[in-house]
Design a protein around this motif. Structure first.
Motif, short mmCIF file in Angstrom:
data_model
loop_
_atom_site.label_atom_id
_atom_site.label_comp_id
_atom_site.label_asym_id
_atom_site.label_seq_id
_atom_site.Cartn_x
_atom_site.Cartn_y
_atom_site.Cartn_z
N ALA A 90 -23.38 -1.42 44.09
CA ALA A 90 -23.64 -0.16 43.81
C ALA A 90 -25.25 0.22 43.97
O ALA A 90 -25.31 1.26 43.78
CB ALA A 90 -23.50 -0.41 42.31
N ILE A 110 -19.98 0.71 36.16
CA ILE A 110 -20.35 -0.60 35.87
C ILE A 110 -19.94 -0.48 34.39
O ILE A 110 -19.67 -1.37 33.63
CB ILE A 110 -21.90 -0.70 36.22
CG1 ILE A 110 -22.32 -0.71 37.52
CG2 ILE A 110 -22.15 -2.11 35.47
CD1 ILE A 110 -21.50 -1.59 38.42
N GLU A 111 -20.14 0.53 33.63
CA GLU A 111 -19.96 0.53 32.39
C GLU A 111 -19.51 2.22 32.10
O GLU A 111 -20.13 2.82 32.68
CB GLU A 111 -20.97 0.31 31.51
CG GLU A 111 -20.69 0.06 30.00
CD GLU A 111 -22.02 -0.58 29.14
OE1 GLU A 111 -22.32 -1.43 29.45
OE2 GLU A 111 -22.45 0.59 28.73
N VAL A 114 -22.46 5.69 30.30
CA VAL A 114 -23.87 5.43 30.59
C VAL A 114 -24.71 6.45 30.04
O VAL A 114 -24.50 7.68 30.58
CB VAL A 114 -24.09 4.78 32.16
CG1 VAL A 114 -25.65 4.74 32.37
CG2 VAL A 114 -23.22 3.60 32.52
N GLY A 115 -25.78 6.19 29.53
CA GLY A 115 -26.74 7.25 28.95
C GLY A 115 -26.44 7.76 27.70
O GLY A 115 -26.99 8.82 27.33
N TYR A 127 -22.94 16.70 29.43
CA TYR A 127 -23.74 17.02 30.29
C TYR A 127 -24.81 15.89 30.83
O TYR A 127 -24.83 15.97 32.13
CB TYR A 127 -24.55 18.45 29.69
CG TYR A 127 -23.82 19.46 29.85
CD1 TYR A 127 -23.61 20.31 31.06
CD2 TYR A 127 -22.89 20.11 28.98
CE1 TYR A 127 -22.99 21.39 31.14
CE2 TYR A 127 -22.34 20.98 28.83
CZ TYR A 127 -22.26 21.72 29.91
OH TYR A 127 -21.41 22.97 30.16
N MET A 128 -25.14 14.97 29.95
CA MET A 128 -26.07 14.14 30.27
C MET A 128 -25.23 13.01 31.36
O MET A 128 -25.86 12.61 32.37
CB MET A 128 -26.56 13.55 29.32
CG MET A 128 -27.56 12.37 29.41
SD MET A 128 -29.05 12.57 29.93
CE MET A 128 -29.59 11.49 31.24
N ALA A 131 -24.69 14.66 34.66
CA ALA A 131 -25.81 14.54 35.57
C ALA A 131 -25.98 12.93 36.17
O ALA A 131 -26.35 12.97 37.65
CB ALA A 131 -27.10 14.92 34.73
N LEU A 132 -25.57 12.11 35.37
CA LEU A 132 -25.87 10.73 35.94
C LEU A 132 -24.92 10.34 37.02
O LEU A 132 -24.99 9.68 37.86
CB LEU A 132 -25.49 9.59 34.84
CG LEU A 132 -26.89 9.57 33.90
CD1 LEU A 132 -26.57 8.70 32.60
CD2 LEU A 132 -28.12 9.15 34.62
N LEU A 133 -23.71 11.33 36.95
CA LEU A 133 -22.51 11.22 37.89
C LEU A 133 -22.87 11.98 39.12
O LEU A 133 -22.23 12.03 40.16
CB LEU A 133 -21.30 11.23 37.51
CG LEU A 133 -20.74 10.39 36.43
CD1 LEU A 133 -19.41 10.67 35.90
CD2 LEU A 133 -20.66 8.94 37.00
N GLY A 134 -23.86 12.80 38.96
CA GLY A 134 -24.36 13.66 40.10
C GLY A 134 -23.66 15.04 40.02
O GLY A 134 -23.71 15.95 40.98
N PHE A 135 -23.33 15.49 38.87
CA PHE A 135 -22.85 16.92 38.72
C PHE A 135 -23.76 17.93 38.27
O PHE A 135 -24.66 17.37 37.15
CB PHE A 135 -21.57 16.80 37.61
CG PHE A 135 -20.30 16.22 38.35
CD1 PHE A 135 -19.78 16.82 39.34
CD2 PHE A 135 -19.94 15.22 37.72
CE1 PHE A 135 -18.67 16.01 39.86
CE2 PHE A 135 -18.56 14.47 38.12
CZ PHE A 135 -18.08 14.86 39.34
N SER A 136 -23.94 19.15 38.68
CA SER A 136 -24.82 19.94 38.05
C SER A 136 -24.12 20.67 37.05
O SER A 136 -23.07 20.45 36.67
CB SER A 136 -25.08 21.02 39.42
OG SER A 136 -23.86 21.88 39.45
N ASN A 137 -25.11 21.41 36.30
CA ASN A 137 -24.46 21.91 35.01
C ASN A 137 -23.36 23.00 35.49
O ASN A 137 -22.63 23.07 34.47
CB ASN A 137 -25.78 22.82 34.52
CG ASN A 137 -26.55 22.01 33.39
OD1 ASN A 137 -26.11 20.89 33.30
ND2 ASN A 137 -27.41 22.74 33.06
N GLU A 139 -21.35 22.79 37.63
CA GLU A 139 -19.92 22.20 38.00
C GLU A 139 -19.65 21.71 36.48
O GLU A 139 -18.26 21.42 36.65
CB GLU A 139 -20.42 20.74 38.89
CG GLU A 139 -20.56 21.15 40.43
CD GLU A 139 -21.01 20.18 41.25
OE1 GLU A 139 -20.37 19.85 42.43
OE2 GLU A 139 -22.11 19.71 40.62
#
Lengths: 259, 270
Positions: A90, A110-111, A114-115, A127-128, A131-137, A139
């Motif tokens: 990863a 991994i879990e 996350v966040g 939303y948070m 964002a960690l998965l790479g999605f914009s608002n 999307e």
């Protein structure tokens, strides 16, 4: 104090049918022997010539390749190095030695969740996490209602996450996680939680991945899942590959580790 | 390895979302909420104003001294908040670092951006105070963004440098807390630099070589009164006067290099 570093390269080669290739992968951790972290201890250790840590070899030379479309199960006892391997794939840990080539876009879980922050509302956490998965608002806006519907938690959207039960949190996190799209999915023990209905949803999700020919690497202790979904399995023990091949045989070998 | 993927789309989304969350969490559960972002520096200013301007009668000869003082304390709060949040960012976000892979500088930058937002809110308050106090608005107000950026880059450099050491040696947080207290008195915030200059010009010049002092005096010069003593108008030797800028750049570059080298192992060490 120069540490040797292996390489982890990401390529995007559509002509190759190899998704991941690992050559001679080594990893060890420095475990501090003193409980107290801090400058004082570090200075004392240096003066006395004590290293202050012991070296734990976790991965001792792994070699394998994963082809596109394979559903790989990685199994092994606790502490065998499975999760370390996954974290290196990863890009969270650095390989100490060896070469890793990743062909395509890799999405690791991994879990779940996350966040996630207990002080924020369900909505804010979605939303948070997105964002960690790479999605914009934008999307996330599109997927938002589906996420809640799938998690069956619509009426709790504006509650703070600390008021959710742990099962509810997992359902929400899972519902977000399955939106992620990538060429390769890394899943670590995502299924270890949840009630029967949730387990069924996970099984359906895996089934859909399998029919889509999605490349998946699953680290698990559930031999049932290995037998049911994996096209190939790898048994790791003590930082080395013991056996690799037919999932049925690997599942048997895994069970024999204790007998 | 390779050039870090500077703000690509994914990293931008992450940076924005982390900053938003940091800011929300800061005032979570307090009755006055975001108002504290304004109230804290104002209360601090009130205390300093009563003690230093009214009781000790310092700064009587400086025009608009209350605004001058407020400007100094706000910028100082910005510096301390930026550095202390930035230094602890990696440790505070350890859970994220251990579970997903992303450029680590994002957590440091997002922690400092919260301080930037606070500072910008306070800047509006300073401007309102300045207008009430009779400071005439001029085009030179726009120039304050130059020293503001300087101050931010200095804070960011310190956060990168000390933050990467703090991962392994948590003593850094405590050491920095004490150091900041000492620095506060080494910088002309509550006392005017003219007070030092009247006893020893050399001492005043040395103080002005500090990049924090340089930035704060520049901001006061552009915003409040051009009677402010700055590094530029007090130190005649242009090479010497460039020292604060060079210090800022050196800290930023060294900080970034060390951070980049150490960041590979943050996930294991944090």
């Amino acid at each position: 104090m120069k540490r040797q570093i292996g390489t982890r390269t990401e390529i995007y080669d559509n002509n190759s049918n190899i998704a991941i290739s690992i050559k001679n992968l080594h990893k060890s951790f420095k475990l501090p022997t003193e409980q107290a972290f801090g400058l004082k201890q570090a200075i004392f250790n240096r003066l006395r010539g004590i290293k202050g840590y012991t070296e734990q070899k976790v991965l001792k030379g792994l070699d394998f390749e994963i082809k596109k479309g394979e559903f790989i199960g990685i199994v092994g006892r606790n502490g065998s190095g499975k999760s370390t391997l996954l974290k290196i794939l990863a890009g969270i840990y650095y390989p100490e030695k060896g070469e890793i080539t990743i062909n395509g876009n890799l999405v690791p879980f991994i879990e779940l969740g996350v966040g996630f922050n207990p002080e924020l509302t369900g909505r804010e956490n979605v939303y948070m996490n997105g964002a960690l998965l790479g999605f914009s608002n934008a999307e996330m806006d599109k997927m938002y209602n589906d996420i809640w519907k799938f998690a069956e938690l619509e009426q709790f959207q504006d509650q703070k996450l600390k008021n959710y039960s742990s099962g509810m949190q997992v359902r929400l996190a899972f519902s977000i996680a399955i939106r992620a799209k990538g060429d390769i999915l890394l899943l670590d023990e995502v299924l270890a939680v949840g009630d029967a209905a949730f387990q069924q949803k996970c099984a359906d999700y895996f089934e859909s991945l399998k029919t889509k020919n999605q490349t998946v690497i699953l680290v698990t202790h559930s031999m049932e899942n290995v037998r049911k979904f994996c096209t190939r399995a790898i048994l790791i023990d003590n930082g080395k590959i013991v056996q690799s091949g037919d999932p049925q045989k690997i599942a048997d070998a895994y069970t024999k580790l204790w007998s | 390895m390779g050039i870090p993927r500077v703000l690509n789309r994914k990293n931008r989304i992450l940076l924005a979302e982390l900053t938003k969350t940091d800011f929300k969490l800061r005032y979570q559960g307090s009755v006055l909420g975001y108002l504290w972002a304004l109230l804290r520096p104002l209360l601090m200013f009130a205390i300093l104003y009563i003690v230093f301007a009214k009781l000790l009668k310092i700064g009587g000869d400086i025009p608009h001294y209350p605004v001058y003082l407020l400007c100094g304390t706000t910028m100082w709060s910005f510096f301390t908040e930026c550095t202390s949040q930035g230094i602890q960012a990696i440790v505070n976000r350890g859970d994220l670092l251990r579970k997903i892979s992303f450029p680590k500088y994002i957590v440091v930058v997002s922690a400092t951006l919260t301080a930037v937002i606070n500072m910008l809110i306070n800047l509006v308050v300073i401007i309102i105070f300045a207008l009430i106090n009779g400071v005439a608005p001029t085009w030179s107000w726009l120039l304050i963004f130059i020293p503001l950026i300087g101050l931010y880059l200095l804070s960011l450099g310190i956060a990168f440098l000390l933050g990467s050491i703090n991962v392994k040696y948590r003593d850094i947080t405590s050491i920095w807390d004490v150091l900041v207290q000492a620095l506060f008195y080494a910088i002309p915030i509550i006392y005017p630099i003219s007070m030092v200059a009247s006893t020893s010009a050399t001492a005043a010049k040395i103080i002005l070589l500090d990049p924090i002092a340089q930035c704060i005096q520049d901001i006061r010069y552009f915003l409040i009164t051009n009677e402010t003593i700055t590094t530029w108008n007090y130190i005649n030797n242009k090479f010497l006067a460039a020292i604060p800028i060079l210090i800022t750049l050196a800290i930023l570059i060294i900080g970034a290099i060390i951070f980049r080298r150490k960041s590979k192992f943050f996930a294991e060490e944090v």
